[in-house]
Design a protein around this motif. Structure first.
Motif, PDB file in Angstrom:
ATOM      1  N   SER A 271       0.850  -1.193   0.000  1.00  0.00           N
ATOM      2  CA  SER A 271       0.000   0.000   0.000  1.00  0.00           C
ATOM      3  C   SER A 271       0.885   1.242   0.000  1.00  0.00           C
ATOM      4  N   ARG A 273       0.633   4.358  -1.078  1.00  0.00           N
ATOM      5  CA  ARG A 273       0.072   5.651  -0.677  1.00  0.00           C
ATOM      6  C   ARG A 273      -0.011   5.772   0.845  1.00  0.00           C
ATOM      7  N   ASN A 274      -0.466   4.715   1.496  1.00  0.00           N
ATOM      8  CA  ASN A 274      -0.563   4.747   2.951  1.00  0.00           C
ATOM      9  C   ASN A 274       0.806   4.850   3.611  1.00  0.00           C
ATOM     10  N   TYR A 276       3.481   6.339   2.201  1.00  0.00           N
ATOM     11  CA  TYR A 276       3.893   7.730   1.985  1.00  0.00           C
ATOM     12  C   TYR A 276       3.211   8.663   2.992  1.00  0.00           C
ATOM     13  N   LYS A 277       1.913   8.421   3.235  1.00  0.00           N
ATOM     14  CA  LYS A 277       1.165   9.266   4.170  1.00  0.00           C
ATOM     15  C   LYS A 277       1.724   9.151   5.586  1.00  0.00           C
ATOM     16  N   TYR A 333      -3.630  14.786   0.207  1.00  0.00           N
ATOM     17  CA  TYR A 333      -3.130  14.991  -1.155  1.00  0.00           C
ATOM     18  C   TYR A 333      -1.934  14.097  -1.484  1.00  0.00           C
ATOM     19  N   ILE A 334      -1.528  13.283  -0.509  1.00  0.00           N
ATOM     20  CA  ILE A 334      -0.438  12.342  -0.767  1.00  0.00           C
ATOM     21  C   ILE A 334      -0.942  11.239  -1.694  1.00  0.00           C
ATOM     22  N   THR A 335      -0.171  10.944  -2.733  1.00  0.00           N
ATOM     23  CA  THR A 335      -0.560   9.935  -3.715  1.00  0.00           C
ATOM     24  C   THR A 335       0.542   8.888  -3.855  1.00  0.00           C
ATOM     25  N   ASN A 336       0.380   8.029  -4.842  1.00  0.00           N
ATOM     26  CA  ASN A 336       1.419   7.034  -5.138  1.00  0.00           C
ATOM     27  C   ASN A 336       2.569   7.637  -5.942  1.00  0.00           C
ATOM     28  N   ASN A 337       2.376   8.876  -6.418  1.00  0.00           N
ATOM     29  CA  ASN A 337       3.387   9.544  -7.233  1.00  0.00           C
ATOM     30  C   ASN A 337       4.403  10.243  -6.337  1.00  0.00           C
ATOM     31  N   LYS A 340       4.916  14.208  -6.937  1.00  0.00           N
ATOM     32  CA  LYS A 340       3.873  15.043  -6.344  1.00  0.00           C
ATOM     33  C   LYS A 340       4.026  15.116  -4.828  1.00  0.00           C
ATOM     34  N   ASN A 341       4.410  14.013  -4.236  1.00  0.00           N
ATOM     35  CA  ASN A 341       4.590  13.981  -2.781  1.00  0.00           C
ATOM     36  C   ASN A 341       5.754  14.877  -2.343  1.00  0.00           C
TER      37      ASN A 341
END
Length: 370
Positions: A271, A273-274, A276-277, A333-337, A340-341
């Motif tokens: 996961s 995205r999670n 990164y968050k 707004y944190i994504t898998n990219n 962008k992060n």
């Protein structure tokens, strides 16, 4: 003399900060502890498990309210100093406003590092320990699970129902279904009561029958008295490790796996995205703390004799709460990219530079004077 002045101002700010932090934290902890009573009452856990579980959630509460307590405390202290004409003493003793800004900026860096340690090490460890307490505990107050005219499936694989309960603590018309790997067991009894045998309370059933399915085989037997075993039973409480409970080192290793670096595969690494968050919350969000202190320091730019003083106060409070909201909402707004992060992650650094340039502009300073 300047050292004494700076020490006095810092002591007042930190004293109010810690009082606000632990005062608000304790109030929230008490309300949360009341909600956690379900662990003991509804889930049948003992007092020791309940106390340890609630206590281990205190670091998480402190970390969540720290930004608000920090901004409120420092803003209140600067306003109080201005109202009591104490800031004039600073300026009369040759203290530059930019010196106070620089001094508190470095203090904010220390507080930021403490928050980072709290979020990266202490909070995940305490959350893991709290869940470990639940994983290793048993359902001790089983009688709390049986409520008249109410089906209860708190225990994993077990459903219990009692039609009534009299003044002698006896349950009437009890139904118990115990799901097993290859079948189930259903027990009916006209009466049931908890009795103390040794140091354990045992549910003793009277005048009933048990229907057992094991694969294709079904057996049925009647009994006049039977003890129902309650040992080694677990509830439906979520006790597995979540991403929030993982160590920061483990999450960084998961990031490495995302970029193709081979590590031991785990479920949480699937996961991105999670992950990164969670890393953003632990390692980037603390950088908003210097921003909050710098915003509160904008209060020293205008004295109370100035007509714009009240407008400046409102601007500081709205800006401070806006930054707190921004730091929390940025997680959404944190994504898998990764690119962008990174752009979202550099936002607190950009805001810090903007505020610092405001001080330079308002105080009409050159970089040589800094």
């Amino acid at each position: 003399m300047k050292k004494i002045i700076f020490r006095k101002l810092l002591l007042d700010c930190l004293t109010f900060f810690f009082l606000a932090l632990f005062g608000i934290g304790t109030i929230i902890w008490v309300f949360q502890a009341v909600n956690f009573l379900d662990i003991m009452i509804e889930d049948g856990r003992n007092y020791n498990v309940y106390f340890n579980y609630t206590l281990l959630n205190f670091p998480k509460i402190i970390s969540r309210i720290l930004p608000f307590a920090l901004f409120f405390s420092f803003s209140y202290t600067f306003i109080k100093y201005e109202a009591n004409n104490e800031l004039i003493i600073f300026w009369n003793h040759g203290v530059d406003k930019i010196s106070i800004v620089n001094f508190f900026f470095w203090i904010s860096i220390l507080i930021m590092l403490i928050q980072m340690i709290l979020l990266s090490i202490l909070v995940p460890k305490s959350q893991e320990m709290a869940r470990s307490k639940l994983r290793t505990s048993n359902v001790d107050y089983f009688e709390e699970l049986i409520k008249p005219k109410k089906f209860n499936d708190t225990i994993k694989g077990l459903t219990i129902f009692a039609e009534d309960k009299d003044d002698n603590e006896e349950f009437k018309n009890i139904y118990i279904k115990n799901n097993k790997k290859k079948g189930f067991q259903i027990t009916f009894a006209k009466k049931g009561i908890f009795e103390l045998k040794g140091n354990k309370r045992v549910l003793v059933l009277y005048d009933g029958q048990t229907l057992t399915q094991n694969g294709e085989n079904i057996t049925n037997f009647n009994f006049s008295k039977s003890d129902f075993g309650l040992t080694n039973m677990n509830s439906h409480l979520i006790t597995y490790e979540k991403i929030q409970d993982q160590t920061t080192f483990t999450l960084i290793k998961c990031i490495q796996s995302i970029f193709g670096i081979k590590i031991k595969d785990t479920i949480i690494c699937k996961s991105p995205r999670n992950i990164y968050k969670e890393l953003f919350k632990r390692l980037i969000s603390p950088f908003y703390l210097p921003v909050l202190i710098l915003i509160s320091l904008l209060l020293i730019l205008i004295t109370k004799e100035n007509q714009k003083y009240n407008k400046n106060k409102f601007f500081v409070f709205f800006a401070g709460f806006g930054i707190i909201v921004l730091s929390e909402s940025s997680l959404g707004y944190i994504t898998n990219n990764l690119t962008k992060n990174i752009l979202i992650s550099i936002l607190p650094f950009i805001i810090t530079l903007i505020i610092y340039f405001i001080f330079i502009y308002k105080l009409k300073l050159s970089f040589r004077k800094l």
